[in-house]
Scaffold this active site. Structure first.
Site, PDB file in Angstrom:
ATOM      1  CG  HIS A 167      -0.446   0.397   2.470  1.00 54.17           C
ATOM      2  ND1 HIS A 167       0.272  -0.458   3.250  1.00 54.17           N
ATOM      3  CD2 HIS A 167      -0.475   1.575   3.146  1.00 54.17           C
ATOM      4  CE1 HIS A 167       0.657   0.174   4.342  1.00 54.17           C
ATOM      5  NE2 HIS A 167       0.221   1.407   4.323  1.00 54.17           N
ATOM      6  CE  LYS A 171       1.974   5.034   3.251  1.00 52.53           C
ATOM      7  NZ  LYS A 171       0.820   5.340   4.071  1.00 52.53           N
ATOM      8  CG  HIS A 229       5.439  -0.994   3.526  1.00 50.67           C
ATOM      9  ND1 HIS A 229       4.621  -1.425   2.533  1.00 50.67           N
ATOM     10  CD2 HIS A 229       4.781  -1.251   4.690  1.00 50.67           C
ATOM     11  CE1 HIS A 229       3.508  -1.925   3.065  1.00 50.67           C
ATOM     12  NE2 HIS A 229       3.592  -1.831   4.367  1.00 50.67           N
TER      13      HIS A 229
HETATM   14  C1  BG6 Z   1       1.398  -2.139   7.265  1.00 53.86           C
HETATM   15  C2  BG6 Z   1       2.015  -2.866   8.421  1.00 53.86           C
HETATM   16  O1  BG6 Z   1       1.715  -2.754   6.047  1.00 53.86           O
HETATM   17  O2  BG6 Z   1       1.881  -0.809   7.255  1.00 53.86           O
HETATM   18  C3  BG6 Z   1       1.722  -2.161   9.735  1.00 53.86           C
HETATM   19  O3  BG6 Z   1       1.516  -4.185   8.456  1.00 53.86           O
HETATM   20  C4  BG6 Z   1       2.124  -0.722   9.655  1.00 53.86           C
HETATM   21  O4  BG6 Z   1       2.389  -2.798  10.806  1.00 53.86           O
HETATM   22  C5  BG6 Z   1       1.543  -0.076   8.410  1.00 53.86           C
HETATM   23  O5  BG6 Z   1       1.636  -0.080  10.823  1.00 53.86           O
HETATM   24  C6  BG6 Z   1       2.068   1.328   8.232  1.00 53.86           C
HETATM   25  O6  BG6 Z   1       1.354   1.927   7.188  1.00 53.86           O
HETATM   26  P1  BG6 Z   1       1.038   3.465   7.186  1.00 53.86           P
HETATM   27  O7  BG6 Z   1       0.311   3.697   5.905  1.00 53.86           O
HETATM   28  O8  BG6 Z   1       0.218   3.748   8.413  1.00 53.86           O
HETATM   29  O9  BG6 Z   1       2.349   4.143   7.252  1.00 53.86           O
END
Ligand code: BG6
Length: 477
Positions: A167, A171, A229
């Site tokens: 995801h 962003k 990520h």
């Molecule tokens: C998720 C993780 O993929 O990303 C979580 O499983 C984490 O542990 C999250 O908190 C962070 O995403 P964002 O968009 O809140 O930075």
């Protein structure tokens, strides 16, 4: 997942008119409930988590009237024939022409069997309408399991039907990294080892593991954030310009970055990688428990809630420039940013006269603030000759009321359009696991202890040592 992210994203797409007119949702779950109950639960979730406040209840009601629920144990084949029949009737009712997106918002161990059951029940057949599958991370837990899972999925779906979600790629600022780099004259010429000293990529979180202890125990910061990520941030920062903006041209360049990374030998893991686990502490003056005291976490757990690593990219552009990556839970602030530190200039004129001159810096701020800061030296106004760092600060979401769409909105829309640019291709996953597997092997060779850090601090002392060895230090927000 569905409540927090997927239903609100569908709602926001609906509000902005981006959802196709012919559309319905069929949720499959183990609990017993009728459609009406499911609709009201989904509406509640949207009210709670939606980016745009659903003041207008009518729009919300119209949307959830297209939501349906079917109770089935998705690990068993029995329910799938009924799901196929239900999908067929929804196709008729809403004119969706057999176009299906299967969103697997389930525990990763079920991905493979669901896909097999979809195939067996004819739900993957593309004779009438497209069939696409969205798979949440983590895609496997190491290279071996990821290969096995991929083999199962690719027996049923082609790569262009598979949408592996990361995801972060949805962003705004991640998409902006390549725009900043490749749509401007003045970044790219200096974006290399002649000018850049090193790069720091940070994604810190204030939250702990919340109610996800069971999942997190198996994943840790490495599988939860670093393998996916953090490496995506690295790839976008370091990739070469693609031949075109086509999906595969971009992904080809991204994957080359992973292929160029110096593999970290298990025996050298401590020289390049640091892990840590939070103990109790204070965040914004409030006491929080240590990781081992969290719900569904072993009191002897060795799972890392913090990870930092140093990687070298052995190609013409980056040889000799270390990239330091760090991520962790229960750190002092929530932020994701890429800090590019330039080399000092030769020690002549100003760099000779002013011994403490800072070298230049570019910071790409991903979240919560979205923008770019360029830090350079300027003369302090006045009669004394003083040089100070000054900042050009561009913030794209600072104006009141500016809220960027949630990553899931963009990603869901892209699945509907069949555009997989912002999803992870198989070879990205494969190379990312190769890198991580070496690190896990290294960790397994070590005594069963893990460095700790009090909640509310910037990770274990070992993390500072990692940079100190290179005469550098983390630049904290
Ligand atoms: C998720 C993780 O993929 O990303 C979580 O499983 C984490 O542990 C999250 O908190 C962070 O995403 P964002 O968009 O809140 O930075």
């Amino acid at each position: 997942m569905a409540r927090r992210k997927i239903y609100p994203a569908i709602y926001n797409l609906f509000l902005s008119g981006e959802l196709p007119e012919h559309f319905a949702v069929l949720a499959v779950g183990r609990r017993n409930k009728i459609d009406e109950v499911f609709r009201s639960e989904a509406a509640d979730a949207i009210r709670k988590f939606s980016r745009v406040n659903p003041g207008d209840n009518r729009a919300l009601e119209t949307l959830v009237s297209r939501f349906y629920y079917y109770r089935a144990d998705f690990t068993q084949y029995q329910g799938y024939e009924k799901i196929a029949a239900l999908m067929e009737s929804l196709n008729e009712k809403y004119g969706t022409e057999g176009n299906h997106i299967y969103y697997l918002a389930v525990a990763p161990e079920h991905f493979g069997s669901i896909v097999q059951n979809l195939a067996r029940s004819g739900l993957a057949d593309q004779t009438n309408g497209y069939k696409r599958v969205v798979i949440e991370k983590p895609f496997g837990k190491d290279l071996k399991s990821a290969v096995e899972l991929n083999n199962i999925i690719t027996q049923v779906f082609h790569e262009d039907q598979i949408f592996r979600i990361d995801h972060f790629l949805g962003k705004e600022m991640l998409q902006n990294i390549t725009v900043i780099r490749f749509a401007n004259a003045f970044f790219e010429p200096v974006w290399n080892n002649k000018f850049i000293d090193h790069v720091q990529i940070t994604s810190s979180e204030v939250i702990g593991v919340e109610n996800r202890g069971e999942y997190y125990e198996k994943s840790g910061a490495m599988r939860d954030m670093m393998q996916n990520h953090m490496l995506q941030l690295l790839m976008l920062t370091a990739m070469e310009p693609p031949v075109s903006l086509n999906t595969n041209d971009i992904r080809d360049e991204k994957v080359k970055v992973l292929r160029s990374i110096n593999q970290i030998e298990p025996k050298n893991v401590n020289k390049n990688v640091v892990r840590g686990q939070y103990t109790e502490g204070y965040i914004s003056g409030k006491w929080v428990p240590g990781y081992r005291a969290e719900d569904r976490v072993s009191p002897y757990s060795l799972t890392e809630t913090y990870m930092a690593m140093k990687v070298g990219i052995e190609n013409f552009r980056w040889a000799g420039v270390p990239f330091y990556l760090r991520t962790g839970k229960r750190l002092p602030v929530k932020t994701t940013k890429i800090l590019v530190q330039f080399r000092p200039l030769p020690g002549v004129i100003y760099y000779k006269e002013f011994s403490n001159l800072e070298s230049n810096r570019i910071i790409i701020e991903v979240q919560p603030r979205e923008g770019v800061i360029i830090r350079f030296n300027g003369k302090k106004p006045g009669t004394r000759n003083e040089i100070i760092p000054v900042e050009l600060d561009f913030c794209q979401n600072c104006a009141v009321g500016e809220v960027s769409p949630d990553a899931y909105e963009r990603l869901l829309l892209d699945v509907m359009k069949g555009n997989s640019t912002l999803f992870t291709r198989w070879d990205e996953v494969e190379h990312a696991w190769r890198l991580m597997d070496n690190i896990s092997k290294g960790w397994q060779m070590q005594p069963p202890v893990i460095p700790s850090y009090p909640a509310g601090t910037w990770g274990p002392a070992e993390s500072d040592e990692l940079l100190k060895m290179d005469n550098r230090k983390w630049i904290n927000p």
